[in-house]
Design an enzyme around this catalytic site. Sequence first.
Site, short mmCIF file in Angstrom:
data_model
loop_
_atom_site.label_atom_id
_atom_site.label_comp_id
_atom_site.label_asym_id
_atom_site.label_seq_id
_atom_site.Cartn_x
_atom_site.Cartn_y
_atom_site.Cartn_z
N HIS A 1 39.52 40.15 35.53
CA HIS A 1 38.77 39.18 36.36
C HIS A 1 37.53 38.88 35.35
CE1 HIS A 1 36.99 43.19 36.65
NE2 HIS A 1 36.20 42.77 37.46
N ASP B 1 39.15 45.84 38.80
CA ASP B 1 38.47 46.65 39.74
C ASP B 1 38.98 46.36 41.12
OD1 ASP B 1 37.01 46.71 37.47
OD2 ASP B 1 35.37 46.09 38.22
N ASP C 1 31.53 42.80 32.47
CA ASP C 1 31.81 44.02 31.82
C ASP C 1 33.32 44.15 31.52
OD1 ASP C 1 32.08 44.07 34.88
OD2 ASP C 1 32.32 46.26 34.86
#
Lengths: 305, 305
Positions: free
Chosen positions: B62, B212, B66
């Site tokens: 995504h 995530d 990070d």
Amino acid sequence: MEFELKILGSSSATPSYNRNHTAQILTIGNQLNLIDCGEGTQMQLMRYKVKHQRISNIFISHLHGDHFFGLFGLLSTMHLQQRTTPLTIFGPPGLADILTLQFKYSNTHYNFKLDFQELDTTVHQQIFEDKYITVHTLPMQHRVSCCGFLFREKPKPRHLVKAKLPDFLSPPQLVRLKNGEDILDETGNILVRNEDVTSEPSRSRSYAYCSDTRYKEDIIPYIKGVDLLYHEATFLDNMLERAVYTYHSTAKQAATLALKAEVKRLLIGHFSARYKDLTPLLEEAKAVFDNTHLALEGKTIGILE
Amino acid sequence: MEFELKILGSSSATPSYNRNHTAQILTIGNQLNLIDCGEGTQMQLMRYKVKHQRISNIFISHLHGDHFFGLFGLLSTMHLQQRTTPLTIFGPPGLADILTLQFKYSNTHYNFKLDFQELDTTVHQQIFEDKYITVHTLPMQHRVSCCGFLFREKPKPRHLVKAKLPDFLSPPQLVRLKNGEDILDETGNILVRNEDVTSEPSRSRSYAYCSDTRYKEDIIPYIKGVDLLYHEATFLDNMLERAVYTYHSTAKQAATLALKAEVKRLLIGHFSARYKDLTPLLEEAKAVFDNTHLALEGKTIGILE
């Protein structure tokens, strides 16, 4: 007042031998200026315990990755760590576009005000001014739009010589003395002569950052006599042809410019990954301009008033 | 054949305590797959002596910084180091836009072919296949489009039991035996029965990467029984509310998913910067699923055939 440069990285193109990409912190008083922001800059800031929240201005010389790929992560961390202080980014055309697109896809809306100042990299002009300093662009000659930056302290107030000051002076009169004025009586006669009660102001310090660029003498008038000149020295002079072809400079060229511009100190950096040992670059430069130093990571250069 | 995961970083949001942002290398045979690419990944590859030129596929889950801010620098270094081998990048919508804009302003034209594969992150579908493996997306539930990845070895050929093989078999017949076929004579009668001369094939190994995401049981059928599950564990379970709010998971949730999906081994990562000591996260997970490990930088997990 502090006037100090800290080197966070000085590798060109690809990081190598644990040398990170270009980034520097110039501290002037309480103000932190970040100059270029290669990948990993936020980690380097942590490593050297520089608080990124104190950075008020970021200056990006050009849009080659080794000079700005750390900007996205740094801004993101500032945001995640609840920064609210406004931040100004000075950079060439395109930088705002690139950042805006990333904000869009990451659905990010920063907590702090981000002000983009798009630079005309082809001219020497003032781009920033506050109470203490001015910043001017220095046109570079590179493969993409690129400019260096000249940081200069403004002229400072004269020092009051307390032992010689009459008792009757009011605070506004003291300010006038600091500004170099005489104090007159009601009829216009000199009551206190400035030169009798003040001494010369501290000198105004200056730092010129020149990266990336071909050797370029037409910037000499702008950087004449600066306290510290950082100039890229990607190659040794035996690779002059490659330097010209890739729009970079050699150590000898950096030193020649320092000599001709009569700067006080030269710092060379942006070293090619082909040089594991940097001594030959330093020696080549020192042969022309003795007060040359390597821009090694973690090095701090303070300039005294 | 090698099937090995190497952790390059496992910090969430902001790098902290010398923990870098998410990136992993999954080596399957001679093929290196890079999974996510946080800032500093190219430095981590150097640190752990992983040759970036051997990476053939990059999977980006995504567009939060990070997980992909290291991509620009890595691609740039591949280009500068004369890569000519094609590279495929799998990523969510927007990644190609972002990279294309950067190439434009840096005036970069890569030496190697760069193939973007835009992912539909909302479905479980095959996105890659070669002779040895398949890769499927795993829909995650995050604040922006996000998917995990399931790497699975294809079914393998049966082993020939040399001591039992008749001498007269031709190479094509041996291939048919490996594929599980019997060998027939000209009239169609069984000449060599497969099960008499072969043994079970080596098992097909699998790795699921889930980051995530909120806790999400509907992916269990896809990851059932995998050899290794990486699942994000940003928080301890006493911060469950925050995990739900930020679309992340807790260590307990990661372990619960591992238990329900009957995976063989669990690796947790994407640790919040609030945890300097990671022991409580590990202990919380192990209380639910004992075979849990921390995704620490430099750690290598090999999966045997």
